[in-house]
Each structure stands twice: as structure tokens, then as C-alpha cells.
Design a protein around this motif. Structure first.
Motif, PDB file in Angstrom:
ATOM      1  N   GLU A  41      29.358  33.186  44.647  1.00  0.00           N
ATOM      2  CA  GLU A  41      29.853  34.307  43.846  1.00  0.00           C
ATOM      3  C   GLU A  41      28.765  35.343  43.632  1.00  0.00           C
ATOM      4  OE1 GLU A  41      31.594  32.696  40.301  1.00  0.00           O
ATOM      5  OE2 GLU A  41      33.201  31.721  41.423  1.00  0.00           O
ATOM      6  N   ALA A  42      27.550  34.898  43.335  1.00  0.00           N
ATOM      7  CA  ALA A  42      26.436  35.825  43.122  1.00  0.00           C
ATOM      8  C   ALA A  42      26.128  36.596  44.406  1.00  0.00           C
ATOM      9  CB  ALA A  42      25.208  35.069  42.644  1.00  0.00           C
ATOM     10  N   ALA A  43      26.094  35.909  45.528  1.00  0.00           N
ATOM     11  CA  ALA A  43      25.787  36.556  46.808  1.00  0.00           C
ATOM     12  C   ALA A  43      26.947  37.417  47.294  1.00  0.00           C
ATOM     13  CB  ALA A  43      25.435  35.505  47.853  1.00  0.00           C
ATOM     14  N   GLY A  44      28.174  37.062  46.913  1.00  0.00           N
ATOM     15  CA  GLY A  44      29.347  37.819  47.354  1.00  0.00           C
ATOM     16  C   GLY A  44      29.306  39.282  46.957  1.00  0.00           C
ATOM     17  N   ALA A  45      28.598  39.588  45.878  1.00  0.00           N
ATOM     18  CA  ALA A  45      28.462  40.982  45.430  1.00  0.00           C
ATOM     19  C   ALA A  45      27.710  41.826  46.450  1.00  0.00           C
ATOM     20  CB  ALA A  45      27.755  41.024  44.083  1.00  0.00           C
ATOM     21  N   ARG A  46      26.929  41.172  47.332  1.00  0.00           N
ATOM     22  CA  ARG A  46      26.164  41.898  48.351  1.00  0.00           C
ATOM     23  C   ARG A  46      26.878  41.957  49.698  1.00  0.00           C
ATOM     24  NH1 ARG A  46      20.734  39.461  49.176  1.00  0.00           N
ATOM     25  NH2 ARG A  46      21.619  37.465  48.553  1.00  0.00           N
ATOM     26  N   ALA A  47      28.066  41.375  49.789  1.00  0.00           N
ATOM     27  CA  ALA A  47      28.822  41.383  51.048  1.00  0.00           C
ATOM     28  C   ALA A  47      29.231  42.810  51.410  1.00  0.00           C
ATOM     29  CB  ALA A  47      30.063  40.495  50.924  1.00  0.00           C
ATOM     30  N   VAL A  48      29.326  43.080  52.712  1.00  0.00           N
ATOM     31  CA  VAL A  48      29.758  44.411  53.159  1.00  0.00           C
ATOM     32  C   VAL A  48      31.229  44.426  53.557  1.00  0.00           C
ATOM     33  CG1 VAL A  48      27.447  45.160  53.853  1.00  0.00           C
ATOM     34  CG2 VAL A  48      28.925  44.051  55.521  1.00  0.00           C
ATOM     35  N   THR A  49      31.759  43.273  53.932  1.00  0.00           N
ATOM     36  CA  THR A  49      33.170  43.165  54.281  1.00  0.00           C
ATOM     37  C   THR A  49      33.963  42.859  53.019  1.00  0.00           C
ATOM     38  OG1 THR A  49      32.630  42.360  56.487  1.00  0.00           O
ATOM     39  CG2 THR A  49      34.862  41.897  55.687  1.00  0.00           C
ATOM     40  N   ASN A  50      35.142  43.432  52.915  1.00  0.00           N
ATOM     41  CA  ASN A  50      35.992  43.171  51.755  1.00  0.00           C
ATOM     42  C   ASN A  50      37.399  42.840  52.254  1.00  0.00           C
ATOM     43  OD1 ASN A  50      37.097  42.917  49.265  1.00  0.00           O
ATOM     44  ND2 ASN A  50      36.655  44.992  48.592  1.00  0.00           N
ATOM     45  N   SER A  51      37.609  41.574  52.584  1.00  0.00           N
ATOM     46  CA  SER A  51      38.902  41.110  53.067  1.00  0.00           C
ATOM     47  C   SER A  51      39.797  40.778  51.874  1.00  0.00           C
ATOM     48  CB  SER A  51      38.731  39.864  53.938  1.00  0.00           C
ATOM     49  OG  SER A  51      39.983  39.256  54.187  1.00  0.00           O
ATOM     50  N   GLN A  52      40.877  41.522  51.726  1.00  0.00           N
ATOM     51  CA  GLN A  52      41.794  41.273  50.609  1.00  0.00           C
ATOM     52  C   GLN A  52      42.427  39.883  50.711  1.00  0.00           C
ATOM     53  OE1 GLN A  52      42.091  43.230  47.843  1.00  0.00           O
ATOM     54  NE2 GLN A  52      40.380  44.256  48.836  1.00  0.00           N
ATOM     55  N   VAL A  91      41.075  37.136  52.099  1.00  0.00           N
ATOM     56  CA  VAL A  91      40.065  36.144  51.733  1.00  0.00           C
ATOM     57  C   VAL A  91      39.779  36.217  50.232  1.00  0.00           C
ATOM     58  CG1 VAL A  91      37.658  35.429  52.090  1.00  0.00           C
ATOM     59  CG2 VAL A  91      39.073  36.077  54.035  1.00  0.00           C
ATOM     60  N   LEU A  92      39.751  37.417  49.689  1.00  0.00           N
ATOM     61  CA  LEU A  92      39.532  37.586  48.255  1.00  0.00           C
ATOM     62  C   LEU A  92      40.624  36.880  47.449  1.00  0.00           C
ATOM     63  CD1 LEU A  92      37.602  38.936  46.236  1.00  0.00           C
ATOM     64  CD2 LEU A  92      39.068  40.943  46.314  1.00  0.00           C
ATOM     65  N   ALA A  93      41.867  37.016  47.896  1.00  0.00           N
ATOM     66  CA  ALA A  93      42.984  36.367  47.203  1.00  0.00           C
ATOM     67  C   ALA A  93      42.900  34.841  47.308  1.00  0.00           C
ATOM     68  CB  ALA A  93      44.314  36.862  47.778  1.00  0.00           C
ATOM     69  N   LEU A  94      42.443  34.337  48.442  1.00  0.00           N
ATOM     70  CA  LEU A  94      42.369  32.887  48.659  1.00  0.00           C
ATOM     71  C   LEU A  94      41.151  32.237  48.013  1.00  0.00           C
ATOM     72  CD1 LEU A  94      43.348  32.691  52.442  1.00  0.00           C
ATOM     73  CD2 LEU A  94      44.690  31.831  50.527  1.00  0.00           C
ATOM     74  N   THR A  95      40.022  32.939  48.031  1.00  0.00           N
ATOM     75  CA  THR A  95      38.761  32.303  47.629  1.00  0.00           C
ATOM     76  C   THR A  95      38.048  32.983  46.457  1.00  0.00           C
ATOM     77  OG1 THR A  95      37.375  33.637  49.114  1.00  0.00           O
ATOM     78  CG2 THR A  95      38.351  31.613  50.032  1.00  0.00           C
ATOM     79  N   GLY A  96      38.435  34.210  46.153  1.00  0.00           N
ATOM     80  CA  GLY A  96      37.726  34.969  45.130  1.00  0.00           C
ATOM     81  C   GLY A  96      36.478  35.646  45.666  1.00  0.00           C
ATOM     82  N   LEU A  97      36.252  35.547  46.977  1.00  0.00           N
ATOM     83  CA  LEU A  97      35.092  36.152  47.631  1.00  0.00           C
ATOM     84  C   LEU A  97      35.542  37.238  48.598  1.00  0.00           C
ATOM     85  CD1 LEU A  97      33.323  32.823  48.593  1.00  0.00           C
ATOM     86  CD2 LEU A  97      32.581  34.397  46.797  1.00  0.00           C
ATOM     87  N   PRO A  98      34.786  38.320  48.730  1.00  0.00           N
ATOM     88  CA  PRO A  98      35.171  39.359  49.684  1.00  0.00           C
ATOM     89  C   PRO A  98      35.006  38.908  51.140  1.00  0.00           C
ATOM     90  CG  PRO A  98      33.099  39.940  48.635  1.00  0.00           C
ATOM     91  CD  PRO A  98      33.604  38.690  47.958  1.00  0.00           C
ATOM     92  N   SER A  99      34.050  38.023  51.398  1.00  0.00           N
ATOM     93  CA  SER A  99      33.813  37.453  52.725  1.00  0.00           C
ATOM     94  C   SER A  99      33.086  36.130  52.556  1.00  0.00           C
ATOM     95  CB  SER A  99      32.964  38.392  53.591  1.00  0.00           C
ATOM     96  OG  SER A  99      32.523  37.710  54.762  1.00  0.00           O
ATOM     97  N   VAL A 100      33.717  35.048  52.949  1.00  0.00           N
ATOM     98  CA  VAL A 100      33.114  33.720  52.838  1.00  0.00           C
ATOM     99  C   VAL A 100      31.844  33.644  53.688  1.00  0.00           C
ATOM    100  CG1 VAL A 100      33.433  31.268  53.419  1.00  0.00           C
ATOM    101  CG2 VAL A 100      35.255  32.535  52.265  1.00  0.00           C
ATOM    102  N   ALA A 101      31.930  34.099  54.937  1.00  0.00           N
ATOM    103  CA  ALA A 101      30.792  33.998  55.847  1.00  0.00           C
ATOM    104  C   ALA A 101      29.599  34.806  55.346  1.00  0.00           C
ATOM    105  CB  ALA A 101      31.193  34.462  57.249  1.00  0.00           C
ATOM    106  N   GLU A 102      29.851  36.035  54.894  1.00  0.00           N
ATOM    107  CA  GLU A 102      28.758  36.876  54.416  1.00  0.00           C
ATOM    108  C   GLU A 102      28.133  36.310  53.145  1.00  0.00           C
ATOM    109  OE1 GLU A 102      30.055  40.976  54.186  1.00  0.00           O
ATOM    110  OE2 GLU A 102      30.664  40.969  56.286  1.00  0.00           O
ATOM    111  N   ALA A 103      28.958  35.852  52.219  1.00  0.00           N
ATOM    112  CA  ALA A 103      28.432  35.269  50.982  1.00  0.00           C
ATOM    113  C   ALA A 103      27.607  34.018  51.273  1.00  0.00           C
ATOM    114  CB  ALA A 103      29.574  34.946  50.016  1.00  0.00           C
ATOM    115  N   ALA A 104      28.076  33.175  52.189  1.00  0.00           N
ATOM    116  CA  ALA A 104      27.340  31.949  52.533  1.00  0.00           C
ATOM    117  C   ALA A 104      25.991  32.279  53.172  1.00  0.00           C
ATOM    118  CB  ALA A 104      28.169  31.070  53.457  1.00  0.00           C
ATOM    119  N   ALA A 105      25.975  33.238  54.091  1.00  0.00           N
ATOM    120  CA  ALA A 105      24.723  33.619  54.755  1.00  0.00           C
ATOM    121  C   ALA A 105      23.725  34.177  53.746  1.00  0.00           C
ATOM    122  CB  ALA A 105      24.994  34.635  55.861  1.00  0.00           C
ATOM    123  N   LEU A 106      24.184  35.073  52.894  1.00  0.00           N
ATOM    124  CA  LEU A 106      23.301  35.687  51.898  1.00  0.00           C
ATOM    125  C   LEU A 106      22.799  34.667  50.880  1.00  0.00           C
ATOM    126  CD1 LEU A 106      25.251  39.007  51.393  1.00  0.00           C
ATOM    127  CD2 LEU A 106      22.930  38.792  52.328  1.00  0.00           C
TER     128      LEU A 106
END
Length: 132
Positions: free
Chosen positions: A74-85, A87-102
Motif C-alpha cells: 500500500e505504501a509503495a502503491g502511491a508511487r506506481a505510474v499505472t492506474n488500473s481501475q 486491479v484497484l477494484a480487486l486489490t486496492g492497488l493501482p498496479s500489483v506489479a509496480e507496487a511489489a517492485a517498488l
């Protein structure tokens, strides 16, 4: 400048195969102009920890698999550049892959670009410049 650590954040649909995961990682590395040997680790969220394809891809690439806790995502998700609606609805994250990498790269990591999507899997690459 010191060495750079390359982290692949991976997300996927349930049941994605090792071939799906490797293909999306390879596509992301190619897109970034990086060799497979430059990959230091693969990261995925706790809710994907049981995905055999992700674990098998880490094993096949000879890199550690890091499982990222929800609070770190969740903390790293704020730095994601992709915003998949979706994925956001399913996970609460704009991008799972980007949040995990960051998250795996830490607070000073930066994305090398938006996530790559291929079939049922996504991969985002983050880099952490390490001091000499």
C-alpha cells in the motif's frame, strides 16, 4: 556510481503458469534493455504467494522470491505510474506489479517504466542504485 539492483514485481491471474511468468519478465527486461542476468530478485504480494508459476519462475531464473506484506504494498502503491481501475477494484492497488517492485526495492527504488502486461501476468521493473 555503484551497482544497481533490478527487482521484478510480478502480478498474475490465478493459475498463471511458469511460462506465463517467465515470458512477462523477459518482455519487461527486453523493453528496459536489460539482460536476464541483471535481475536480482522477484517480488510478489502475500496474496499471490501461493502461485506456483511465480515461485517456479524465481527458481528457474535462480533469484530469490520476496513476498511483500500488504502494508508495504500500500505504501509503495502511491508511487506506481499505472492506474488500473480493474486491479484497484480487486486489490486496492493501482498496479500489483509496480507496487511489489517498488516495495521490494525500498523507499529509494524507482520504476524503469510502467508495468508490462502479457497474457495473464504483469511485471514491473524497479531499480535501486547501491552505493559503491
Amino acid at each position: 556510481m555503484g551497482e544497481a539492483m533490478i527487482v521484478a514485481g510480478v502480478g498474475c491471474r490465478k493459475g498463471a503458469s511458469v511460462h506465463d511468468i517467465i515470458a512477462v519478465i523477459d518482455a519487461a527486461l527486453l523493453r528496459a534493455g536489460l539482460a536476464q542476468a541483471e535481475l536480482a530478485l522477484i517480488a510478489t504480494p502475500t496474496f499471490k504467494a501461493e502461485e506456483r508459476g511465480i515461485a517456479a519462475a524465481a527458481s528457474a531464473r535462480g533469484v530469490p522470491l520476496t513476498i511483500i506484506a500488504e502494508a508495504e504494498l500500500e505504501a509503495a502503491g502511491a508511487r506506481a505510474v499505472t492506474n488500473s481501475q480493474r486491479v484497484l477494484a480487486l486489490t486496492g492497488l493501482p498496479s500489483v506489479a509496480e507496487a511489489a517492485a517498488l516495495a521490494a526495492g525500498g523507499p529509494n527504488a524507482r520504476l524503469l517504466g510502467p508495468r508490462t502486461a502479457l497474457g495473464p501476468a504483469t511485471c514491473a521493473l524497479a531499480v535501486l542504485e547501491q552505493a559503491p
